[in-house]
Design an enzyme around this catalytic site. Structure first.
Site, PDB file in Angstrom:
ATOM      1  N   GLY A  14      29.323  42.368  33.921  1.00 27.64           N
ATOM      2  CA  GLY A  14      29.583  43.341  34.985  1.00 27.64           C
ATOM      3  C   GLY A  14      28.348  43.996  35.582  1.00 27.64           C
ATOM      4  O   GLY A  14      28.437  45.093  36.123  1.00 27.64           O
ATOM      5  N   ASN A 111      32.700  36.493  47.096  1.00 26.27           N
ATOM      6  CA  ASN A 111      32.193  35.983  45.821  1.00 26.27           C
ATOM      7  C   ASN A 111      30.673  36.019  45.847  1.00 26.27           C
ATOM      8  O   ASN A 111      30.067  35.918  46.909  1.00 26.27           O
ATOM      9  CB  ASN A 111      32.673  34.534  45.618  1.00 26.27           C
ATOM     10  CG  ASN A 111      32.204  33.974  44.289  1.00 26.27           C
ATOM     11  OD1 ASN A 111      32.259  34.650  43.250  1.00 26.27           O
ATOM     12  ND2 ASN A 111      31.713  32.743  44.285  1.00 26.27           N
ATOM     13  N   HIS A 113      27.396  33.992  44.199  1.00 25.97           N
ATOM     14  CA  HIS A 113      27.082  32.747  43.502  1.00 25.97           C
ATOM     15  C   HIS A 113      25.571  32.698  43.253  1.00 25.97           C
ATOM     16  O   HIS A 113      24.793  32.976  44.167  1.00 25.97           O
ATOM     17  CB  HIS A 113      27.528  31.553  44.366  1.00 25.97           C
ATOM     18  CG  HIS A 113      27.303  30.247  43.695  1.00 25.97           C
ATOM     19  ND1 HIS A 113      28.121  29.809  42.664  1.00 25.97           N
ATOM     20  CD2 HIS A 113      26.340  29.317  43.846  1.00 25.97           C
ATOM     21  CE1 HIS A 113      27.666  28.644  42.238  1.00 25.97           C
ATOM     22  NE2 HIS A 113      26.587  28.331  42.927  1.00 25.97           N
TER      23      HIS A 113
HETATM   24  C1  GAR Z   1      26.404  36.399  38.207  1.00 25.79           C
HETATM   25  O1  GAR Z   1      25.098  35.903  38.024  1.00 25.79           O
HETATM   26  C2  GAR Z   1      27.151  35.592  39.234  1.00 25.79           C
HETATM   27  O2  GAR Z   1      26.317  35.089  40.216  1.00 25.79           O
HETATM   28  C3  GAR Z   1      27.736  34.498  38.391  1.00 25.79           C
HETATM   29  O3  GAR Z   1      28.132  35.140  37.198  1.00 25.79           O
HETATM   30  C4  GAR Z   1      27.230  36.194  36.929  1.00 25.79           C
HETATM   31  C5  GAR Z   1      28.020  37.443  36.551  1.00 25.79           C
HETATM   32  O4  GAR Z   1      27.177  38.451  36.111  1.00 25.79           O
HETATM   33  N1  GAR Z   1      28.842  33.895  39.041  1.00 25.79           N
HETATM   34  C6  GAR Z   1      29.106  32.591  39.041  1.00 25.79           C
HETATM   35  O5  GAR Z   1      28.414  31.792  38.424  1.00 25.79           O
HETATM   36  C7  GAR Z   1      30.325  32.171  39.833  1.00 25.79           C
HETATM   37  N2  GAR Z   1      30.364  30.755  40.000  1.00 25.79           N
HETATM   38  P1  GAR Z   1      27.686  39.945  35.934  1.00 25.79           P
HETATM   39  O6  GAR Z   1      28.950  39.899  35.097  1.00 25.79           O
HETATM   40  O7  GAR Z   1      26.560  40.622  35.210  1.00 25.79           O
HETATM   41  O8  GAR Z   1      27.921  40.519  37.310  1.00 25.79           O
END
Ligand code: GAR
Length: 206
Positions: A14, A111, A113
């Site tokens: 998060g 979203n 990415h």
């Molecule tokens: C982030 O780096 C986001 O870009 C990635 O998950 C992470 C979540 O981090 N999302 C993906 O890979 C979607 N395909 P967070 O929970 O610390 O925000």
């Protein structure tokens, strides 16, 4: 203008959710997070929400592993409506969004990415970029459509890939940019500055 009512969906730690909380607190984003929902019961994103007095709910997405569909999708929709969400922010939500939710929030699901799309869609994109030998990586905030990581692009930020990088170091460098990109993209929505020309997103300047 009324604050934009944002629902955040996430499966992990998060940090992007936190960057949005911080931007709202700092007064640089006119929004209110109406709820945080996770498909992972003990996800840190739920703790972050609770610490900030934001309604936080765990909602199972079983029996599916990689998508939000069927009864689970209906449950998510009911909770999103209960809190009056106007826009859905996927912040590390590791599931594909399907038709009913897409239609209910048409053009209003975002979203983030960890790659410069359309390069390296899918999972662990920073590793994909590094293994490919790319010299530049980055992040993309986009509007979600029926594809995986294919929707219209709102904001992109680039970072270099350095020779001594490990996957973890590179991911951290990308995430530092994610934490600027998401509040920025949401600000465009909250200030009604977005228009579309085909799949090109135009941002009205001040
Ligand atoms: C982030 O780096 C986001 O870009 C990635 O998950 C992470 C979540 O981090 N999302 C993906 O890979 C979607 N395909 P967070 O929970 O610390 O925000």
């Amino acid at each position: 203008m009324q604050p934009l009512k944002v629902a955040i969906l996430g499966s992990g730690k998060g940090s992007n959710c936190q960057s949005i909380i911080d931007a709202i607190k700092a007064g640089t984003l006119n929004a209110r997070i109406v709820c945080v929902i996770s498909d992972v019961e003990n996800a840190l994103i739920l703790d972050r929400a609770k610490k900030n007095n934001i309604p936080a709910e765990y909602l199972s997405a079983a029996p599916f592993k990689t998508k939000l569909d069927g009864e689970a999708e209906r449950n998510y929709l009911a909770v999103l409506r209960k809190y009056g969400a106007e826009i859905i922010v996927l912040a590390g939500f590791m599931r594909i969004i399907k038709k009913n939710l897409l239609q209910a929030f048409a053009g209003r699901i975002l979203n983030i990415h960890p790659a410069l799309l359309p390069a390296f869609p899918g999972v662990e994109s920073w590793k994909q970029a590094m293994d490919y030998g790319a010299k530049v990586a980055g992040c993309t905030v986009h509007i979600v459509d029926e594809g995986t990581d294919t929707g219209p692009i709102l904001v992109q930020k680039a970072v270099p890939i350095l020779e001594n990088d490990t996957a973890e170091i590179l991911h951290a460098r990308i995430q530092a940019e994610e934490h600027k990109a998401y509040p920025e993209a949401l600000r465009f929505f909250s200030e009604n500055r977005i228009s579309m020309e085909g799949r090109r997103v135009k941002i009205k300047m001040d």
